[in-house]
Design a protein around this motif. Structure first.
Motif, mmCIF file in Angstrom:
data_model
loop_
_atom_site.group_PDB
_atom_site.id
_atom_site.type_symbol
_atom_site.label_atom_id
_atom_site.label_comp_id
_atom_site.label_asym_id
_atom_site.label_seq_id
_atom_site.Cartn_x
_atom_site.Cartn_y
_atom_site.Cartn_z
ATOM 1 N N LEU A 228 -7.807 2.779 23.859
ATOM 2 C CA LEU A 228 -9.099 3.551 24.109
ATOM 3 C C LEU A 228 -8.803 4.342 25.294
ATOM 4 O O LEU A 228 -9.357 5.342 25.567
ATOM 5 N N LEU A 229 -8.192 3.583 26.408
ATOM 6 C CA LEU A 229 -7.970 4.386 27.466
ATOM 7 C C LEU A 229 -7.257 5.424 27.908
ATOM 8 O O LEU A 229 -7.573 6.182 28.529
ATOM 9 N N VAL A 230 -6.524 5.536 26.862
ATOM 10 C CA VAL A 230 -5.424 6.467 26.880
ATOM 11 C C VAL A 230 -5.950 7.864 26.502
ATOM 12 O O VAL A 230 -5.996 8.961 26.886
ATOM 13 N N GLY A 231 -6.933 7.790 25.476
ATOM 14 C CA GLY A 231 -7.824 8.814 25.061
ATOM 15 C C GLY A 231 -8.662 9.188 26.111
ATOM 16 O O GLY A 231 -8.898 10.818 26.494
ATOM 17 N N GLN A 232 -9.395 8.359 26.967
ATOM 18 C CA GLN A 232 -10.234 8.715 27.834
ATOM 19 C C GLN A 232 -9.552 9.256 29.131
ATOM 20 O O GLN A 232 -10.131 10.069 29.554
ATOM 21 N N ASN A 233 -8.201 8.912 29.508
ATOM 22 C CA ASN A 233 -7.653 9.420 30.370
ATOM 23 C C ASN A 233 -7.238 10.777 30.157
ATOM 24 O O ASN A 233 -7.021 11.642 31.259
ATOM 25 N N ILE A 234 -6.693 11.009 28.911
ATOM 26 C CA ILE A 234 -6.466 12.419 28.587
ATOM 27 C C ILE A 234 -7.649 13.339 28.747
ATOM 28 O O ILE A 234 -7.489 14.629 29.259
ATOM 29 N N MET A 235 -8.633 13.018 28.441
ATOM 30 C CA MET A 235 -10.053 13.706 28.420
ATOM 31 C C MET A 235 -10.148 13.893 30.043
ATOM 32 O O MET A 235 -10.723 15.124 30.572
ATOM 33 N N LEU A 236 -10.088 13.004 30.849
ATOM 34 C CA LEU A 236 -10.378 12.949 32.265
ATOM 35 C C LEU A 236 -9.285 13.881 33.092
ATOM 36 O O LEU A 236 -9.841 14.731 33.750
ATOM 37 N N GLU A 237 -8.081 13.751 32.355
ATOM 38 C CA GLU A 237 -6.983 14.736 33.158
ATOM 39 C C GLU A 237 -7.523 16.181 32.900
ATOM 40 O O GLU A 237 -7.422 17.081 33.711
ATOM 41 N N ALA A 238 -7.854 16.500 31.647
ATOM 42 C CA ALA A 238 -8.216 17.697 31.174
ATOM 43 C C ALA A 238 -9.578 18.029 32.028
ATOM 44 O O ALA A 238 -9.715 19.348 32.455
ATOM 45 N N ALA A 239 -10.313 17.456 32.327
ATOM 46 C CA ALA A 239 -11.586 17.787 33.187
ATOM 47 C C ALA A 239 -11.008 18.086 34.622
ATOM 48 O O ALA A 239 -11.758 19.037 34.966
ATOM 49 N N LEU A 240 -10.262 17.256 35.254
ATOM 50 C CA LEU A 240 -9.776 17.577 36.441
ATOM 51 C C LEU A 240 -9.018 18.909 36.646
ATOM 52 O O LEU A 240 -9.270 19.547 37.478
ATOM 53 N N SER A 241 -8.248 19.158 35.808
ATOM 54 C CA SER A 241 -7.462 20.449 35.487
ATOM 55 C C SER A 241 -8.520 21.491 35.242
ATOM 56 O O SER A 241 -8.158 22.671 35.882
ATOM 57 N N PHE A 242 -9.430 21.307 34.487
ATOM 58 C CA PHE A 242 -10.450 22.340 34.458
ATOM 59 C C PHE A 242 -11.268 22.773 35.504
ATOM 60 O O PHE A 242 -11.653 23.955 35.903
ATOM 61 N N LEU A 243 -11.323 21.779 36.483
ATOM 62 C CA LEU A 243 -12.035 22.004 37.742
ATOM 63 C C LEU A 243 -11.158 22.370 38.684
ATOM 64 O O LEU A 243 -11.499 22.942 39.951
ATOM 65 N N GLY A 244 -9.841 22.464 38.473
ATOM 66 C CA GLY A 244 -8.904 23.086 39.440
ATOM 67 C C GLY A 244 -8.310 22.132 40.314
ATOM 68 O O GLY A 244 -7.741 22.509 41.371
ATOM 69 N N ILE A 245 -8.500 20.767 40.156
ATOM 70 C CA ILE A 245 -8.003 19.767 40.965
ATOM 71 C C ILE A 245 -7.125 18.705 40.605
ATOM 72 O O ILE A 245 -6.763 17.843 40.876
ATOM 73 N N GLY A 246 -6.587 19.182 39.329
ATOM 74 C CA GLY A 246 -5.870 18.417 38.274
ATOM 75 C C GLY A 246 -4.379 18.885 38.347
ATOM 76 O O GLY A 246 -3.717 19.337 39.491
#
Length: 303
Positions: A228-246
């Motif tokens: 479950l963490l893998v899916g959560q972390n994929i989403m979190l990475e996308a959120a960081l990249s969307f905000l421009g800091i990933g």
């Protein structure tokens, strides 16, 4: 037929029967828990795409193609050259999504492994030794859980500077608290069981008891939580990249592709369709797999 031939035949027969039983057991699990099959196939598809990205991609993901931009300066839509269109500077959307799969899985898996290592270690130590060790670790865990996780990750990534390595380190180092609580709870139950008490009575060391008696019996929730963490972390990475800091351009990431597409989605909606679907596929696949594994490994559910 001599004795050696008879023994060889018997061994072969036993191996065939064992293999048949194993396959039947696997098929029974997949029939009983279809979410494992569906989620597993979705995750397996992602792994194949990541491994064979150079063979699947039709273009270089970071090359800007003049033919991807129309005469009026707008990105071209799906056509014979770019099957899912081009982005605002002429890069092939399909190829960027394919290579973005590698980035998402890399961040998701490695960040989860870091969180699992820290969380399992602290959870076992806290639950097994108890007393002041438990109190200190649990107060640190409570402090970590009290902070808004996303804001905490954003702050750490900003300090470390955005990169693939720093992103999964930041997510992994800050994502262990819930795993610590789960493992601690399991250890508190397992360490009171008779076989653990017997090992202590026979003089086994704490190291032996932890690794031979306790860890094998808490592995089920660790596997489920890790998935479950893998899916959560994929989403979190996308959120960081969307905000421009990933993940930073020109490296392909589903998050920065969505951010780029938001600027022109009214005239080029295809820029958000494919990366959005890929993100949905990945998170749904890992969540289904994790839920299926939880139902299968949960001792309160009849297998």
């Amino acid at each position: 037929m001599d004795t050696s031939q008879i023994q060889t035949t018997n061994v072969s027969t036993v191996n065939n029967r064992t293999g048949l039983k194993s396959r039947n057991k696997v098929f029974k699990v997949l029939r009983t828990y279809p979410m494992i099959l569906v989620g597993g196939l979705m995750v397996f598809t992602l792994l194949l795409i990541a491994i064979f990205a150079p063979l699947i991609a039709t273009h270089n993901p970071i090359t800007q193609y003049p033919t991807g931009i129309s005469d009026i300066g707008a990105p071209k839509g799906p056509n014979s050259e770019f099957i899912f269109g081009a982005d605002s500077i002429g890069r092939d959307v399909f190829s960027r999504v394919i290579y973005g799969t590698r980035v998402s899985l890399e961040v998701g898996i490695f960040a989860s492994l870091i969180s699992l290592f820290i969380g399992v270690t602290l959870g076992v130590v806290s639950g097994y030794f108890g007393k002041w060790v438990d109190m200190v670790i649990m107060r640190i865990t409570d402090t970590m859980l009290a902070f808004p996780f996303l804001l905490f990750v954003i702050a750490l990534v900003a300090v470390l500077k955005p990169s693939i390595t720093n992103v999964f380190i930041a997510i992994g180092v800050l994502g262990w608290a819930m795993m610590t609580r789960i493992v601690r709870g399991e250890v508190l139950k397992v360490k009171e069981l008779e076989y653990v008490q017997s090992a202590k009575a026979l003089g086994a060391s704490n190291f032996v008891i932890i690794f031979k008696e306790i860890l094998p019996n808490v592995v089920a929730p660790v596997i489920v939580m890790g998935t479950l963490l893998v899916g959560q972390n994929i989403m979190l990475e996308a959120a960081l990249s969307f905000l421009g800091i990933g993940i930073q351009p020109p490296t392909a990431s589903w998050g920065n592709m969505l951010q780029d597409g938001m600027n022109t989605y009214q005239i080029a909606p295809w820029l958000i369709y494919l990366p959005g679907f890929a993100l949905l596929w990945a998170t749904l696949g890992f969540n289904l797999l994790g839920d299926g594994l939880r139902d299968w490994l949960d001792p309160t559910v009849g297998n």
